[in-house]
Design an enzyme around this catalytic site. Structure first.
Site, PDB file in Angstrom:
ATOM      1  N   TRP A   1      39.194  43.003  40.423  1.00  0.00           N
ATOM      2  CA  TRP A   1      39.764  44.259  41.111  1.00  0.00           C
ATOM      3  C   TRP A   1      40.005  45.087  40.096  1.00  0.00           C
ATOM      4  O   TRP A   1      41.013  44.763  38.956  1.00  0.00           O
ATOM      5  CB  TRP A   1      41.181  43.730  41.939  1.00  0.00           C
ATOM      6  CG  TRP A   1      41.528  44.669  42.835  1.00  0.00           C
ATOM      7  CD1 TRP A   1      40.926  45.687  43.511  1.00  0.00           C
ATOM      8  CD2 TRP A   1      43.010  45.117  42.988  1.00  0.00           C
ATOM      9  NE1 TRP A   1      41.988  46.531  43.900  1.00  0.00           N
ATOM     10  CE2 TRP A   1      43.359  46.197  43.664  1.00  0.00           C
ATOM     11  CE3 TRP A   1      44.167  44.549  42.395  1.00  0.00           C
ATOM     12  CZ2 TRP A   1      44.550  46.729  43.985  1.00  0.00           C
ATOM     13  CZ3 TRP A   1      45.325  45.004  42.417  1.00  0.00           C
ATOM     14  CH2 TRP A   1      45.445  46.292  43.273  1.00  0.00           C
TER      15      TRP A   1
ATOM     16  N   ASP B   1      46.758  35.513  42.326  1.00  0.00           N
ATOM     17  CA  ASP B   1      46.561  36.769  43.236  1.00  0.00           C
ATOM     18  C   ASP B   1      46.254  36.206  44.548  1.00  0.00           C
ATOM     19  O   ASP B   1      44.910  36.030  44.571  1.00  0.00           O
ATOM     20  CB  ASP B   1      45.597  38.028  42.365  1.00  0.00           C
ATOM     21  CG  ASP B   1      45.727  39.082  43.462  1.00  0.00           C
ATOM     22  OD1 ASP B   1      46.504  39.194  44.449  1.00  0.00           O
ATOM     23  OD2 ASP B   1      45.183  40.163  42.868  1.00  0.00           O
TER      24      ASP B   1
ATOM     25  N   LYS C   1      46.214  42.865  54.198  1.00  0.00           N
ATOM     26  CA  LYS C   1      44.830  42.560  54.748  1.00  0.00           C
ATOM     27  C   LYS C   1      45.211  41.790  55.861  1.00  0.00           C
ATOM     28  O   LYS C   1      44.526  41.998  57.021  1.00  0.00           O
ATOM     29  CB  LYS C   1      43.951  41.969  53.900  1.00  0.00           C
ATOM     30  CG  LYS C   1      43.798  42.509  52.344  1.00  0.00           C
ATOM     31  CD  LYS C   1      43.067  43.785  52.415  1.00  0.00           C
ATOM     32  CE  LYS C   1      43.501  44.579  51.068  1.00  0.00           C
ATOM     33  NZ  LYS C   1      42.648  45.310  50.291  1.00  0.00           N
TER      34      LYS C   1
HETATM   35  C1  LIG Z   1      42.422  41.242  44.436  1.00  0.00           C
HETATM   36  C2  LIG Z   1      43.500  41.976  45.034  1.00  0.00           C
HETATM   37  N1  LIG Z   1      44.724  42.191  44.837  1.00  0.00           N
HETATM   38  C3  LIG Z   1      45.717  42.820  45.268  1.00  0.00           C
HETATM   39  C4  LIG Z   1      45.561  43.808  46.160  1.00  0.00           C
HETATM   40  C5  LIG Z   1      46.614  44.718  46.390  1.00  0.00           C
HETATM   41  O1  LIG Z   1      47.046  44.480  47.664  1.00  0.00           O
HETATM   42  P1  LIG Z   1      48.183  45.669  48.381  1.00  0.00           P
HETATM   43  O2  LIG Z   1      47.224  46.778  49.073  1.00  0.00           O
HETATM   44  O3  LIG Z   1      48.986  44.710  49.250  1.00  0.00           O
HETATM   45  O4  LIG Z   1      49.014  46.180  47.295  1.00  0.00           O
HETATM   46  C6  LIG Z   1      44.123  43.876  46.483  1.00  0.00           C
HETATM   47  C7  LIG Z   1      43.827  44.972  47.321  1.00  0.00           C
HETATM   48  O5  LIG Z   1      42.903  45.753  47.420  1.00  0.00           O
HETATM   49  C8  LIG Z   1      43.223  43.273  46.038  1.00  0.00           C
HETATM   50  O6  LIG Z   1      41.996  43.314  46.574  1.00  0.00           O
END
Ligand SMILES: Cc1ncc(COP(=O)(O)O)c(C=O)c1O
Length: 411
Positions: free
Chosen positions: A139, A221, A257
């Site tokens: 990401w 994560d 999500k």
């Molecule tokens: C791998 C990963 N980590 C963290 C996040 C962050 O999520 P949040 O929207 O809750 O900050 C995302 C969101 O797309 C993600 O894909």
């Protein structure tokens, strides 16, 4: 007089938001957005989970609630239930009272305060030299979060084997072996973004073996629990396994999500330590970090999640809602693969069903992606990553035919 801001350079837009803006501005009736980072229904609409709607109404009708500040570390019943969903009720870490949680602004907030804590306190004071390893690819925000926390040595570990369209386990293990002791490894708990490829339990065992031997710190994560397989427990297997092996670790959790609470910014940083005393001191420092970052967290998302997780009937309903989302993704994977194969699209497409979670790394190259955007009005990331929820029973034939054309016309 010139503006005091006249030397501020223009920053480039964030790719995924730019793609959505381009999609919105496109007036072609055939347009499809496979770039969005959120769940969509079969009518291409965002989905408010029925259980969330129900709990929101309960909250609105509850006269005992108010808008006083929450404690700095967050709503206690949220923090504990969030950590429980990550580690499992029967985790030895709970029995031994060595788990702490910090309510955060989404998964990003959990990553950010975790990174800030590590920079301040891991391996001594103001430690900016410890290598942070991030999967290649990952990401795109991961690198930036650690960089902004002050880390100077951010490295990539091998993860994706483009030729085999799967995990590069050998490369991953070698990079673990070669990492300096006490390096920090950011691991995707499940539904790796962007590749949709996770290690199997056997592969996780090998990864944990090396990490333990070389004293590497796991920072998980967990942004898609429940989304990968449809099962909350299965998707937490890796984190729970590492805890069972005696690791101290961080786990950044996002409820964006799996609760569809994207704009409520609800996340949790679960801290597992050797004993309660260590965790208490860590949390005392986390409190200092939160105080100067967002001071104290917002309540709505945390109340929704805590009420749902702590009420058995609501919890069952939530699990069904998550399953509905996961199953739609699985269906779209199967349908896309079968169409691409029926069209005799060059290459193999098993990876579409082997990958899990919301995203798929199609293997389409940047030129093919450009063709799909310009000629077909199908929007996807330059890396070839698509969000399976962008597919619907109405647009899947068009998308499959377009991928076929991109694959045959453009090498
Ligand atoms: C791998 C990963 N980590 C963290 C996040 C962050 O999520 P949040 O929207 O809750 O900050 C995302 C969101 O797309 C993600 O894909």
């Amino acid at each position: 007089m010139a503006s005091i801001f006249c030397s501020v350079p223009q920053a480039p837009p964030v790719a995924v938001f730019k793609l959505t803006a381009d999609f919105r501005a496109d007036s072609d009736a055939r347009k499809v957005n496979l770039g969005v980072g959120a769940y969509r229904t079969d009518d291409s609409q965002p989905w408010v989970l029925p259980v969330v709607k129900k709990v929101e109404q309960m909250i609105a009708n509850d006269n005992s609630l108010n808008h006083e500040y929450l404690p700095i570390l967050g709503l206690p019943e949220f923090r504990s239930s969030a950590s429980r969903i990550a580690l499992g009720d029967d985790s030895p870490a709970f029995k031994e009272d060595r788990v702490g949680g910090v309510q955060s602004l989404g998964g990003t907030g959990a990553l950010r305060i975790g990174a800030e804590f590590l920079r301040r306190w891991y391996n001594g004071n103001n430690n900016t030299a410890t290598p942070i390893y991030i999967s290649s690819p990952s990401w795109e925000n991961h690198n930036a979060v650690f960089m902004d926390a002050g880390f100077k040595d951010i490295r990539a570990y091998r993860y994706w084997d483009a030729a085999k369209r799967g995990l590069d386990l050998e490369g991953f293990l070698q990079d673990l072996e070669n990492a300096p002791e006490f390096s920090i490894f950011l691991l995707h708990a499940c539904a790796h973004n962007p590749t949709g490829t996770d290690p199997t339990p056997d592969e996780w065992r090998k990864i944990a073996d090396v990490m333990k031997r070389r004293s590497l710190f796991p920072f998980f994560d967990s942004a898609y629990q429940g989304f990968a397989s449809g099962s909350l427990d299965k998707d937490a297997w890796a984190v729970r396994f590492f805890v069972s092996q005696g690791f101290e670790l961080f786990c950044a959790q996002s409820f964006s999500k799996n609760f569809g609470l994207y704009n409520e910014r609800v996340g949790n940083l679960t801290v597992v330590g050797k004993d309660g005393d260590n965790v208490a001191r860590v949390l005392s420092q986390m409190e200092k970090i939160v105080r100067t970052t967002w001071s104290n967290p917002p309540s709505q998302g945390a109340r929704i999640v805590a009420t749902t997780l702590n009420t058995p009937e609501l919890f069952d309903e939530w699990r069904d809602n998550v399953k509905t989302m996961a199953e739609r993704v699985l269906l779209m994977r199967a349908e896309l693969k079968s169409r691409l194969e029926a069209l005799k699209t060059p290459g193999t497409w098993n990876h579409i069903v082997n990958q899990i979670g919301m995203f798929s790394y199609t293997g389409l190259n940047p030129k093919q992606v450009e063709y799909l955007i310009k000629e077909k009005h199908i929007y996807l990331m330059a890396s070839g990553r698509i969000n399976m929820c962008g597919l619907t029973t109405k647009n899947i034939d068009y998308v499959a035919q377009s991928i076929y054309e991109a694959s045959t016309k453009i090498q």
